[in-house]
Design an enzyme around this catalytic site. Structure first.
Site, PDB file in Angstrom:
ATOM      1  N   GLU A 212      -0.783   8.422   0.585  1.00  0.00           N
ATOM      2  CA  GLU A 212      -1.836   7.411   0.498  1.00  0.00           C
ATOM      3  C   GLU A 212      -2.911   7.655   1.551  1.00  0.00           C
ATOM      4  O   GLU A 212      -4.081   7.365   1.351  1.00  0.00           O
ATOM      5  CB  GLU A 212      -1.148   6.065   0.763  1.00  0.00           C
ATOM      6  CG  GLU A 212      -1.779   4.863   0.148  1.00  0.00           C
ATOM      7  CD  GLU A 212      -0.923   3.607   0.423  1.00  0.00           C
ATOM      8  OE1 GLU A 212       0.204   3.731   0.941  1.00  0.00           O
ATOM      9  OE2 GLU A 212      -1.417   2.522   0.112  1.00  0.00           O
ATOM     10  N   ASP A 293      -3.481  -1.830  -8.074  1.00  0.00           N
ATOM     11  CA  ASP A 293      -2.950  -1.992  -6.713  1.00  0.00           C
ATOM     12  C   ASP A 293      -3.059  -3.451  -6.233  1.00  0.00           C
ATOM     13  O   ASP A 293      -2.055  -4.132  -6.138  1.00  0.00           O
ATOM     14  CB  ASP A 293      -3.647  -1.047  -5.731  1.00  0.00           C
ATOM     15  CG  ASP A 293      -2.750  -0.687  -4.553  1.00  0.00           C
ATOM     16  OD1 ASP A 293      -1.565  -1.055  -4.567  1.00  0.00           O
ATOM     17  OD2 ASP A 293      -3.228  -0.031  -3.612  1.00  0.00           O
TER      18      ASP A 293
END
Ligand SMILES: [Zn+2]
Length: 348
Positions: A212, A293
């Site tokens: 990420e 998300d």
């Protein structure tokens, strides 16, 4: 290339990477705040002031504290948990999502006398309530993924696995995840937990936040994560060539890609057109699934994510339909659910 007119909201879609707390709309948080304010239960600032409508540029430094020092303090009792969960479900349903895997890190709420197991049970009962409401005309079916936070201790991580075991039997919990601030680590202490998940709960899906940030994108960490044999990985940003090839070699791995989140949070260089969706969506060895998300923070519903890839990568109506349809292969909700979804999906 011209982009065909597609009604992205009406398009039946699946959402596989959505965090419950990050998916709550600001309006809904405001409602929770109002009730707490009336009851003299909060000194927190109004969510509409703390998180002004239109502000979406939360980066990795401001994003995580927003939860630990604000949202978690608002959603701190059974009423707020049920109210916000129902609101999140109706938002996804209104956006044309027909299958949702919502994820959350089990959280005890000591002031409300709520254990982690009761936290999970409350969310699952809100899901049942939503799905059995006679006024609900949507096709949305929702499952839960329980997350281990990178800040967790090993006993806390085992507690998450125990909750997966407790609630998997009833069909509510379908997966386990590793999430949290990528600056926190190392993560190798969690290896035995995922190994045990794989060995003792073969139907439980494993998904991991993967590369990420640069800090969580070292070759060492990524090889460790891959050694846990995840079924899906999320974000997939900072990969070197060796890891990229390794991901392909696994065959059929789901990639949960979150464009607006990555662009607004400055997690990638450049705008939408430089997102790694462009690099992955035609790769046959992997299955790309567009995801939001944290739609409450980044403000882009799933329908808009499809509009964005059509606009920036020139996907046609045929491409869009086959992209959604392929995603069904990597859901954790079982074969019967896959069949239902294939029946709902638009043919190109
Ligand atoms: Zn995430």
């Amino acid at each position: 290339m011209t982009v065909d007119a597609v009604d992205y909201k009406a398009l039946p879609k699946i959402e596989l990477h959505a965090h419950l707390s990050g998916s709550i709309s600001r309006q809904c948080l405001h409602e929770v705040w109002l009730k707490k304010k009336e009851n003299g239960e909060t000194d927190l600032q109004d969510p509409l002031i703390k998180m002004p409508l239109g502000k979406h540029d939360y980066d990795l430094k401001t994003f995580f504290p927003l939860f630990s020092s604000y949202i978690y303090h608002l959603v701190s009792d059974i009423w707020a948990l049920r109210h916000t969960t129902l609101s999140v479900l109706s938002d996804f349903a209104a956006d044309g999502v027909v299958y949702l895997e919502l994820r959350t890190t089990p959280r005890a709420m000591p002031q409300a006398g709520l254990t982690k197991a009761q936290y999970v049970a409350t969310i699952l009962s809100a899901i049942t309530e939503f799905e059995s409401d006679p006024n609900n005309t949507s096709q949305l079916k929702t499952k839960l993924i329980l997350s281990i936070d990178r800040r967790n201790t090993l006993p806390e991580a085992y507690e998450v696995l125990a909750l997966c075991r407790q609630f998997a039997g009833q069909g509510g919990v379908v997966g386990i995840d590793l999430c949290g601030d990528p600056a926190r680590g190392p993560i190798d202490i969690f290896g035995p937990v995922f190994e045990e998940a794989k060995r003792t709960l073969p139907n439980l899906g494993i998904t991991l936040h993967f590369a990420e940030a640069e800090a969580s994108g070292t070759e060492e960490e990524l090889l460790t994560l891959l050694s846990w044999r995840p079924d899906r990985i999320g974000h997939v940003i900072h990969l070197n060539e060796k890891i990229r090839e390794e991901v392909k070699r696994r065959g059929g791995m789901g990639l949960e890609l979150c464009l607006s989140c990555n662009v607004h949070a400055g997690m990638i260089c450049g705008g939408f057109e430089s997102h790694h969706f462009g690099e992955w969506w035609k790769v046959e060895e992997t299955v790309v699934v567009l995801s939001t998300d944290d739609v409450g923070v980044f403000g882009s519903p799933l329908s808009n994510e499809y509009a964005l890839v059509a606009k920036h990568f020139g996907l046609t109506r045929t491409d869009i339909c086959s992209l959604v349809r392929r995603g069904v292969d990597v859901i954790f909700g079982g074969d019967e659910e896959k069949e239902r979804l294939r029946g709902l999906m638009w043919s190109a």
